[in-house]
Design a protein around this motif. Structure first.
Motif, PDB file in Angstrom:
ATOM      1  N   VAL A 188       0.841  -1.201   0.000  1.00  0.00           N
ATOM      2  CA  VAL A 188       0.000   0.000   0.000  1.00  0.00           C
ATOM      3  C   VAL A 188       0.874   1.248   0.000  1.00  0.00           C
ATOM      4  CG1 VAL A 188      -1.802   1.270   1.221  1.00  0.00           C
ATOM      5  CG2 VAL A 188      -1.875  -1.224   1.149  1.00  0.00           C
ATOM      6  N   ALA A 189       1.929   1.242   0.813  1.00  0.00           N
ATOM      7  CA  ALA A 189       2.860   2.376   0.816  1.00  0.00           C
ATOM      8  C   ALA A 189       3.438   2.591  -0.581  1.00  0.00           C
ATOM      9  CB  ALA A 189       3.976   2.132   1.826  1.00  0.00           C
ATOM     10  N   SER A 190       3.741   1.493  -1.280  1.00  0.00           N
ATOM     11  CA  SER A 190       4.288   1.593  -2.640  1.00  0.00           C
ATOM     12  C   SER A 190       3.338   2.335  -3.566  1.00  0.00           C
ATOM     13  CB  SER A 190       4.569   0.195  -3.206  1.00  0.00           C
ATOM     14  OG  SER A 190       5.584  -0.460  -2.481  1.00  0.00           O
ATOM     15  N   LEU A 191       2.041   2.082  -3.436  1.00  0.00           N
ATOM     16  CA  LEU A 191       1.061   2.770  -4.280  1.00  0.00           C
ATOM     17  C   LEU A 191       1.181   4.281  -4.123  1.00  0.00           C
ATOM     18  CD1 LEU A 191      -2.200   0.634  -3.772  1.00  0.00           C
ATOM     19  CD2 LEU A 191      -0.418   0.354  -5.495  1.00  0.00           C
ATOM     20  N   TYR A 192       1.402   4.731  -2.899  1.00  0.00           N
ATOM     21  CA  TYR A 192       1.484   6.169  -2.644  1.00  0.00           C
ATOM     22  C   TYR A 192       2.820   6.756  -3.103  1.00  0.00           C
ATOM     23  CZ  TYR A 192      -2.997   5.990  -0.439  1.00  0.00           C
ATOM     24  OH  TYR A 192      -4.345   5.836  -0.236  1.00  0.00           O
ATOM     25  N   PHE A 193       3.910   6.003  -2.959  1.00  0.00           N
ATOM     26  CA  PHE A 193       5.185   6.498  -3.479  1.00  0.00           C
ATOM     27  C   PHE A 193       5.140   6.598  -5.004  1.00  0.00           C
ATOM     28  CE2 PHE A 193       6.927   4.493   0.557  1.00  0.00           C
ATOM     29  CZ  PHE A 193       7.053   5.709   1.204  1.00  0.00           C
ATOM     30  N   TRP A 194       4.506   5.637  -5.662  1.00  0.00           N
ATOM     31  CA  TRP A 194       4.342   5.719  -7.121  1.00  0.00           C
ATOM     32  C   TRP A 194       3.518   6.953  -7.502  1.00  0.00           C
ATOM     33  CZ3 TRP A 194       3.422  -0.127  -6.807  1.00  0.00           C
ATOM     34  CH2 TRP A 194       4.553  -0.820  -7.268  1.00  0.00           C
ATOM     35  N   ALA A 195       2.453   7.198  -6.755  1.00  0.00           N
ATOM     36  CA  ALA A 195       1.593   8.344  -7.065  1.00  0.00           C
ATOM     37  C   ALA A 195       2.357   9.656  -6.911  1.00  0.00           C
ATOM     38  CB  ALA A 195       0.362   8.338  -6.160  1.00  0.00           C
ATOM     39  N   VAL A 196       3.131   9.768  -5.842  1.00  0.00           N
ATOM     40  CA  VAL A 196       3.936  10.977  -5.617  1.00  0.00           C
ATOM     41  C   VAL A 196       4.953  11.144  -6.742  1.00  0.00           C
ATOM     42  CG1 VAL A 196       5.684  12.028  -4.124  1.00  0.00           C
ATOM     43  CG2 VAL A 196       3.626  11.022  -3.114  1.00  0.00           C
ATOM     44  N   ALA A 197       5.639  10.063  -7.092  1.00  0.00           N
ATOM     45  CA  ALA A 197       6.642  10.117  -8.167  1.00  0.00           C
ATOM     46  C   ALA A 197       6.015  10.554  -9.489  1.00  0.00           C
ATOM     47  CB  ALA A 197       7.313   8.766  -8.335  1.00  0.00           C
ATOM     48  N   GLY A 198       4.748  10.218  -9.683  1.00  0.00           N
ATOM     49  CA  GLY A 198       4.050  10.570 -10.919  1.00  0.00           C
ATOM     50  C   GLY A 198       3.432  11.949 -10.911  1.00  0.00           C
ATOM     51  N   GLY A 199       3.633  12.709  -9.816  1.00  0.00           N
ATOM     52  CA  GLY A 199       3.157  14.089  -9.784  1.00  0.00           C
ATOM     53  C   GLY A 199       1.805  14.296  -9.140  1.00  0.00           C
ATOM     54  N   ALA A 200       1.362  13.354  -8.308  1.00  0.00           N
ATOM     55  CA  ALA A 200       0.041  13.475  -7.676  1.00  0.00           C
ATOM     56  C   ALA A 200      -0.053  14.674  -6.740  1.00  0.00           C
ATOM     57  CB  ALA A 200      -0.294  12.194  -6.911  1.00  0.00           C
TER      58      ALA A 200
END
Length: 224
Positions: A188-200
């Motif tokens: 679940v943490a990974s989902l949020y790090f991916w989102a941040v990296a993508g400019g969320a």
């Protein structure tokens, strides 16, 4: 179908990490599609390696149109040249053909993977031609929906972590420190790090040195 998580996982992560808690509150729930068919997921990940998202979507659609169902039998009955003609490299066509043949001849058992621990499953999957550790980790997360997958080999996760925690770089020791903190819900943490990296969250920036940032950005684009 989306990766399954809810209030329990989010409450735990937020209690363990204030910076991640703020990110979760800003972004809200993330819907990430999963493919629950293990054979299809392995083939899809092999096809998708090192090509753009648009290219892999096109090839995957062609594969589905040509075969109807992505299954060991349909792949096994298709010539390598035919698979290659759908847009993938000859090597990738060989890899998925080899995988299908192993299933058909009983050399590889998909159901055993589901009963293995994360480490055992990663080792088994990465023994297949065309499947490395990172690919195996992504299969565990986006097919088997394992709750505690955290990939040090994923550039976007590392970028997201730099942005959340304001690190210039993240070595293995530091990564493992965060793994311990965020377990048993690293997926679940990974989902949020991916989102941040993508400019969320547009105001968040990458703290990597400029030259390294440019190099990492090129690598990320090559994978996306």
């Amino acid at each position: 179908m989306y990766f399954s998580y809810g209030d329990k996982e989010l409450a735990y992560l937020k209690s363990k990490d204030k910076r991640l808690a703020a990110v979760i509150d800003k972004i809200g729930h993330i819907d990430r599609a999963v493919d629950t068919d293990l054979f299809s997921a392995v083939v899809h990940h092999i096809v998708a390696q090192q090509i753009s998202t648009k290219a892999q979507q096109t090839i995957w659609q062609r594969l589905q149109d040509a075969l109807g169902e992505i299954a060991p039998e349909t792949i096994g009955n298709t010539e390598i040249g035919k698979l290659q003609s759908l847009g993938m490299s000859f090597r990738k066509a060989e890899y998925i053909k080899d995988f299908a043949d192993k299933i058909i001849h009983g050399e590889w058992n998909l159901t055993k993977i589901e009963r293995m621990s994360d480490d055992e499953a990663i080792a088994a999957l990465s023994s297949l031609k065309g499947v490395g550790v990172w690919t195996a980790e992504m299969i565990l997360l986006f097919c088997l929906q394992r709750p505690n997958i955290f990939s040090y080999g994923d550039l976007a996760i590392l970028r997201g972590m730099r942005m959340v925690y304001h690190h210039r770089s993240i070595d293995k020791a530091l990564f493992e420190k965060y793994r311990r903190r965020l377990s048993p819900y690293c997926s679940v943490a990974s989902l949020y790090f991916w989102a941040v990296a993508g400019g969320a969250i547009p105001e968040m920036k990458d703290y990597a040195p400029a030259k390294k940032q440019e190099a990492k950005s090129k690598e990320l684009k090559a994978r996306s």
